[in-house]
Design an enzyme around this catalytic site. Structure first.
Site, PDB file in Angstrom:
ATOM      1  N   VAL A 121     -68.927   1.986 -25.441  1.00  0.00           N
ATOM      2  CA  VAL A 121     -70.092   1.652 -24.448  1.00  0.00           C
ATOM      3  C   VAL A 121     -71.344   2.081 -24.928  1.00  0.00           C
ATOM      4  CG1 VAL A 121     -68.439   2.080 -22.411  1.00  0.00           C
ATOM      5  CG2 VAL A 121     -69.601   4.025 -23.346  1.00  0.00           C
ATOM      6  N   SER A 122     -72.450   1.792 -24.397  1.00  0.00           N
ATOM      7  CA  SER A 122     -73.814   1.922 -24.821  1.00  0.00           C
ATOM      8  C   SER A 122     -74.463   3.339 -24.698  1.00  0.00           C
ATOM      9  CB  SER A 122     -74.747   0.795 -24.746  1.00  0.00           C
ATOM     10  OG  SER A 122     -74.034  -0.250 -24.993  1.00  0.00           O
ATOM     11  N   THR A 123     -74.137   3.743 -23.518  1.00  0.00           N
ATOM     12  CA  THR A 123     -74.969   4.656 -22.909  1.00  0.00           C
ATOM     13  C   THR A 123     -73.956   6.026 -22.398  1.00  0.00           C
ATOM     14  OG1 THR A 123     -75.027   4.094 -20.653  1.00  0.00           O
ATOM     15  CG2 THR A 123     -76.742   3.499 -22.202  1.00  0.00           C
TER      16      THR A 123
END
Length: 191
Positions: free
Chosen positions: A9-11
């Site tokens: 996931v990015s964040t």
């Protein structure tokens, strides 16, 4: 042959638990996960670890191609590195494997779509920021990491791994914060 899952996931706010469960249900005996942008391979230590330990006949499994990366060149390089080790890449949604030539073509096209999608997201983001600035309501993005917490923990003598665990981030992010802090506080010297 071992199935190894990779979730990303990015964040910090996002959760990869759904990806992890899906990968385990698909027979992945090992699932590595990280919270880092897919825009490039920089800082993606879990992915690097998986690739390093792939053996002949192993399979790297991701739920969607954009979890592997959002840059076509990066995705193709990852696939190539896996193949150099005699391993395959499988994407679950849509189900595509690099075991055959058609899989390579589909992965290339999906990689191009993921890269294009990332560009569209960035463009919409820039447009939204410009509108908010014009309306006088732009306040900037919120800090995703507590820089003061990282500094305080470092001051207490904790190492990067321990700080990363407490701050819920990667060691690479801790190093970046600490490096930026040192550079910011360095005295200006005229030569």
């Amino acid at each position: 042959m071992t199935k190894i899952g990779y979730a990303r996931v990015s964040t910090i706010e996002q959760d990869f638990e759904i990806q992890r469960q899906r990968l385990q249900s698909e027979g992945c005996v090992i699932v590595r996960a990280e919270k880092v942008s897919g825009a490039s391979r920089e800082g993606r230590t879990e992915l690097a670890t998986i690739i390093e330990f792939l053996r002949e006949g192993d399979e790297l499994v991701v739920t969607r191609l954009d979890r592997l990366g959002r840059d076509t060149r990066d995705v193709l390089n990852i696939v190539h590195e896996c193949e150099q080790r005699g391993a395959f890449v499988t994407i679950l949604d849509p189900h595509v494997s690099t075991r055959g030539e058609l899989g390579h073509v589909i992965v290339t096209v999906l990689g191009m779509v993921a890269q294009m999608e990332r560009r569209f997201i960035k463009e919409r983001q820039r447009e939204g920021i410009a509108r908010a600035k014009a309306a006088g309501s732009y306040k900037g993005g919120k800090a995703r990491l507590d820089y003061a917490l990282v500094q305080r923990l470092k001051g207490q003598g904790l190492g990067a791994s321990a700080i990363a665990k407490v701050a819920n981030c990667s060691r690479m992010q801790v190093y970046r914060i600490l490096t930026a802090s040192v550079e910011k506080n360095a005295p200006d010297v005229d030569c």
